[in-house]
Design a protein around this motif. Structure first.
Motif, mmCIF file in Angstrom:
data_model
loop_
_atom_site.group_PDB
_atom_site.id
_atom_site.type_symbol
_atom_site.label_atom_id
_atom_site.label_comp_id
_atom_site.label_asym_id
_atom_site.label_seq_id
_atom_site.Cartn_x
_atom_site.Cartn_y
_atom_site.Cartn_z
ATOM 1 N N ASN A 52 0.900 -1.192 0.044
ATOM 2 C CA ASN A 52 -0.105 -0.062 -0.093
ATOM 3 C C ASN A 52 0.842 1.340 -0.051
ATOM 4 O OD1 ASN A 52 -3.161 -0.040 0.415
ATOM 5 N ND2 ASN A 52 -2.498 -1.922 1.522
ATOM 6 N N ILE A 55 2.181 1.664 -3.443
ATOM 7 C CA ILE A 55 1.270 2.030 -4.314
ATOM 8 C C ILE A 55 0.595 3.538 -4.184
ATOM 9 C CG2 ILE A 55 -1.277 1.808 -5.070
ATOM 10 C CD1 ILE A 55 -0.687 -1.247 -4.822
ATOM 11 N N ALA A 59 1.396 6.639 -6.687
ATOM 12 C CA ALA A 59 0.116 7.418 -7.212
ATOM 13 C C ALA A 59 0.306 8.888 -6.801
ATOM 14 C CB ALA A 59 -1.111 6.604 -6.561
ATOM 15 N N ALA A 67 -5.590 8.820 -9.739
ATOM 16 C CA ALA A 67 -5.682 7.394 -9.929
ATOM 17 C C ALA A 67 -6.768 6.763 -9.533
ATOM 18 C CB ALA A 67 -4.444 6.915 -9.029
ATOM 19 N N ALA A 68 -7.588 6.276 -10.096
ATOM 20 C CA ALA A 68 -8.865 5.624 -9.671
ATOM 21 C C ALA A 68 -9.246 4.462 -10.709
ATOM 22 C CB ALA A 68 -9.867 6.669 -9.720
ATOM 23 N N LEU A 74 -7.884 5.806 -5.663
ATOM 24 C CA LEU A 74 -6.964 4.616 -5.072
ATOM 25 C C LEU A 74 -6.727 4.704 -3.784
ATOM 26 C CD1 LEU A 74 -4.996 2.279 -5.996
ATOM 27 C CD2 LEU A 74 -3.196 3.946 -6.538
ATOM 28 N N SER A 78 -7.573 1.796 -0.857
ATOM 29 C CA SER A 78 -6.192 1.421 -0.119
ATOM 30 C C SER A 78 -6.512 1.409 1.456
ATOM 31 C CB SER A 78 -5.005 2.436 -0.411
ATOM 32 O OG SER A 78 -3.932 1.948 0.474
ATOM 33 N N GLY A 119 -4.450 -1.670 -7.763
ATOM 34 C CA GLY A 119 -3.500 -0.453 -7.965
ATOM 35 C C GLY A 119 -2.692 -0.305 -9.269
ATOM 36 N N ALA A 122 -5.390 1.088 -11.731
ATOM 37 C CA ALA A 122 -5.674 2.368 -11.468
ATOM 38 C C ALA A 122 -4.558 3.234 -12.047
ATOM 39 C CB ALA A 122 -6.038 2.501 -9.970
ATOM 40 N N ARG A 126 -4.727 6.005 -14.960
ATOM 41 C CA ARG A 126 -4.407 7.306 -14.573
ATOM 42 C C ARG A 126 -3.538 7.774 -15.640
ATOM 43 N NH1 ARG A 126 -0.620 9.106 -10.643
ATOM 44 N NH2 ARG A 126 0.720 7.390 -11.564
#
Length: 232
Positions: A52, A55, A59, A67-68, A74, A78, A119, A122, A126
């Motif tokens: 996490n 990521i 992001a 980022a989605a 995201l 997370s 992740g 996303a 993005r």
């Protein structure tokens, strides 16, 4: 806006690091008799928090697009994932004496893989959207630049007829579609070339050629918009 989003991502990463430290204190103070179930759950929770953080840091790249995936940011996903993994690991640790190793691995592995896949998708989405956004911005700037060039010619023009056509040409370019693709790449270059020719004809007081160039530019822009409309 961009700096605020980046700050939020970094704060989230720092919070996750703090959560990991607190998690270690809790599990090693509360639990004893560390069997395989305990270490498997601990390992997945550790891997989850590290993944996490990685990521979130990836992001945090400064972009216009968040980022989605399927509309879920995201950073929100997370947080949900960390809560889910924390709950799962604690439950398995509590029932470590009776829990199945296979079930422990299966459930937490699924949670981890969902995080990795979500992740990755996303971030890829993005970056793809950002690339399109950057292209549109660049093309919009080029179009605006060409429109400004024609506007300057219009403001210096003393001939009423030519001034009217320069105004129409400037509007045609200014309000043309900022998108582009291979089908209009040649037209884009032709429009740029014709604007350069228009400058030359106006500056050399060649009204006839300037008018013809205006008509050609308007036709090129119209054709360009039509081709873009078809390709969408």
């Amino acid at each position: 806006m961009k700096s605020s989003k980046t700050k939020n991502y970094f704060l989230t990463a720092i919070i996750y690091a703090a959560v990991f430290a607190i998690y270690n204190l809790l599990v090693f103070l509360i639990f004893n008799n560390y069997n395989n179930i305990f270490w498997i759950s601990y390992g997945f929770m550790t891997a989850s928090l590290i993944a996490n953080i990685i990521i979130i840091l990836i992001a945090s790249k400064k972009t216009d697009v968040e980022a989605a995936f399927f509309g879920i940011p995201l950073i929100s996903f997370s947080v949900f994932h960390v809560i889910a993994e924390f709950f799962a690991s604690i439950v398995f640790m509590i029932f470590r004496a009776n829990a199945s190793v296979k079930l422990t691995i299966f459930i937490q592995a699924i949670l981890f893989l969902i995080l990795v896949i979500f992740g990755a998708l996303a971030v890829i989405s993005r970056d793809a959207v950002q690339t399109v956004s950057d292209t549109v911005k660049q093309n919009a700037f080029q179009i605006k630049s060409l429109a400004v060039d024609v506007e300057l010619l219009e403001s210096d023009c003393m001939d009423a007829e030519l001034k009217t056509q320069l105004h129409k040409t400037r509007e045609a370019i200014q309000y043309s579609d900022p998108m582009t693709n291979e089908s209009v790449a040649q037209l884009d270059e032709m429009i740029k070339g014709k604007v350069s020719e228009l400058k030359y004809f106006c500056q050399s007081n060649n009204k006839a050629e300037a008018l013809q160039t205006c008509f050609r530019l308007q036709a090129f822009v119209k054709e360009r918009n039509a081709k873009l409309m078809i390709s969408k």
